[in-house]
Scaffold this active site. Structure first.
Site, PDB file in Angstrom:
ATOM      1  N   HIS A  37      39.600  46.733  43.173  1.00 50.22           N
ATOM      2  CA  HIS A  37      39.973  47.359  41.893  1.00 50.22           C
ATOM      3  C   HIS A  37      40.956  48.510  42.116  1.00 50.22           C
ATOM      4  O   HIS A  37      41.862  48.742  41.312  1.00 50.22           O
ATOM      5  CB  HIS A  37      38.739  47.950  41.202  1.00 50.22           C
ATOM      6  N   LYS A 150      41.839  37.520  42.806  1.00 49.24           N
ATOM      7  CA  LYS A 150      40.492  37.008  43.119  1.00 49.24           C
ATOM      8  C   LYS A 150      39.993  36.069  42.000  1.00 49.24           C
ATOM      9  O   LYS A 150      39.422  35.028  42.266  1.00 49.24           O
ATOM     10  CB  LYS A 150      39.560  38.206  43.303  1.00 49.24           C
ATOM     11  N   GLN A 154      41.016  33.058  35.779  1.00 49.03           N
ATOM     12  CA  GLN A 154      41.078  34.070  34.717  1.00 49.03           C
ATOM     13  C   GLN A 154      42.528  34.522  34.498  1.00 49.03           C
ATOM     14  O   GLN A 154      42.989  34.655  33.360  1.00 49.03           O
ATOM     15  CB  GLN A 154      40.192  35.262  35.102  1.00 49.03           C
ATOM     16  N   VAL A 177      41.886  41.614  47.988  1.00 47.28           N
ATOM     17  CA  VAL A 177      41.575  42.506  49.114  1.00 47.28           C
ATOM     18  C   VAL A 177      40.332  41.947  49.794  1.00 47.28           C
ATOM     19  O   VAL A 177      39.350  41.599  49.130  1.00 47.28           O
ATOM     20  CB  VAL A 177      41.311  43.947  48.631  1.00 47.28           C
ATOM     21  N   MET A 185      36.646  40.758  48.512  1.00 45.54           N
ATOM     22  CA  MET A 185      35.838  41.822  47.887  1.00 45.54           C
ATOM     23  C   MET A 185      35.453  41.430  46.477  1.00 45.54           C
ATOM     24  O   MET A 185      36.264  40.872  45.727  1.00 45.54           O
ATOM     25  CB  MET A 185      36.612  43.133  47.880  1.00 45.54           C
ATOM     26  N   SER A 187      32.444  42.636  43.177  1.00 44.55           N
ATOM     27  CA  SER A 187      31.321  43.498  42.767  1.00 44.55           C
ATOM     28  C   SER A 187      29.994  42.813  43.057  1.00 44.55           C
ATOM     29  O   SER A 187      28.970  43.455  43.237  1.00 44.55           O
ATOM     30  CB  SER A 187      31.410  43.798  41.272  1.00 44.55           C
TER      31      SER A 187
HETATM   32  O1  PAF Z   1      37.795  40.597  35.666  1.00 40.74           O
HETATM   33  C1  PAF Z   1      36.996  41.296  35.010  1.00 40.74           C
HETATM   34  O2  PAF Z   1      36.474  42.311  35.486  1.00 40.74           O
HETATM   35  C2  PAF Z   1      36.666  40.893  33.589  1.00 40.74           C
HETATM   36  O3  PAF Z   1      36.604  39.513  33.458  1.00 40.74           O
HETATM   37  C3  PAF Z   1      37.622  41.500  32.545  1.00 40.74           C
HETATM   38  C4  PAF Z   1      39.047  40.979  32.721  1.00 40.74           C
HETATM   39  C5  PAF Z   1      37.610  43.021  32.654  1.00 40.74           C
HETATM   40  C6  PAF Z   1      37.161  41.121  31.146  1.00 40.74           C
HETATM   41  O4  PAF Z   1      35.880  41.570  30.885  1.00 40.74           O
END
Ligand code: PAF
Length: 280
Positions: A37, A150, A154, A177, A185, A187
């Site tokens: 992030h 990653k 999406q 990363v 990496m 969460s």
């Molecule tokens: O990738 C993410 O963390 C989530 O899917 C996002 C894009 C913030 C939407 O909730």
């Protein structure tokens, strides 16, 4: 860094930045920040004058049996990391502010790009993602939004939404990363026991093996997929979900692999799903 908790306050910040002629770069996240992030923040700082990060664990993109309740929420630590890395405004709206009437009636449908792979394993996931991203874009009105490679599918559905619904937002994508041993990496990595983490590593190794074969000249998707599958299938305790070579924009399978196509994979280890990809 300034904390912003309501949509109306966020709109005020945006209006103020716009009045001063400042460009806005936006990093949407669900928190539980890690170095991946933080590299999105670096890119946002590179391309925008005002950097806004959002942290919102979006219930709409979790299925009923998924990990919404146990998704890591580490706001104080996230705020410290975001501040240190140079975020100007941290937007943390409440669920009530984002979805005042429970689930929205109108949602954004991802179409064919969101149907297979993650879309097949997680029905309605991409509708939830696109709907929250569209809402956030309408609130933050960024010039540029930054996402991580990653979550490559999406990225593909978001790019398609921006193109098809004419959002005036540039989409920047930052490479994955990885931990020193190659694990992408995420969460969700914090859910992994040391044993599961070892097993999970096989996914990135399988993708690297496919990339190595591509570099050596193999262009048949079926041959590259076979290399990856052989590695995943011989590991006890790891359940492969999918492994395929696709066009990185359409997420349709390809027969002949070209530069820019992607190998995508998902596995389950213990209770945790891991996804990863490489771009050839
Ligand atoms: O990738 C993410 O963390 C989530 O899917 C996002 C894009 C913030 C939407 O909730």
């Amino acid at each position: 860094m300034q904390a912003v908790e309501t949509i109306s306050e966020m709109r005020g910040v945006v209006a103020n930045a716009r009045a001063k002629g400042k460009s806005i770069a936006f990093v949407p996240t669900m928190g539980a920040l890690h170095e991946g992030h933080l590299t999105l923040i670096d890119e946002a700082k590179r391309v925008g004058e005002v950097v806004i990060m959002s942290i919102f664990v979006n219930p709409l993109q979790f299925g009923p049996s998924e990990d919404f309740d146990r998704y890591p929420r580490t706001l104080d630590h996230d705020a410290k990391l975001a501040d240190e890395r140079g975020v100007d405004f941290l937007f943390t709206p409440t669920k009530e502010d984002m979805y005042p009437a429970q689930a929205p009636v109108v949602m954004v449908h991802p179409g064919a790009i969101g149907k297979e792979w993650e879309g097949a394993v997680r029905p309605h996931h991409f509708e939830g993602v696109l709907t929250i991203v569209a809402k956030l874009f309408n609130i933050v009105m960024p010039d540029v939004a930054v996402f991580g490679q990653k979550d490559l599918q999406q990225v593909a559905v978001i790019k398609a939404m921006v193109r098809d619904l004419n959002f005036p937002v540039g989409i920047h994508v930052v490479p994955i990363v990885r931990e020193p041993d190659g694990l992408a990496m995420s969460s969700r990595n914090r859910y992994l026991s040391p044993k599961d983490r070892e097993l999970g590593l096989i996914l990135s190794r399988a993708l690297f093996a496919m990339r190595d074969a591509f570099i050596k000249g193999e262009r048949r998707a079926s041959a590259l997929e076979a290399i990856g599958w052989r590695m995943l299938e011989r590991v006890v305790g790891l359940t492969p979900r999918y492994l395929a070579v696709v066009n990185a924009d359409t997420f349709q399978r390809v027969n002949t692999v070209r530069h820019g196509d992607a190998a995508i994979g998902a596995v389950r280890v213990g209770e945790t799903r891991l996804i990863d990809n490489i771009i050839f």
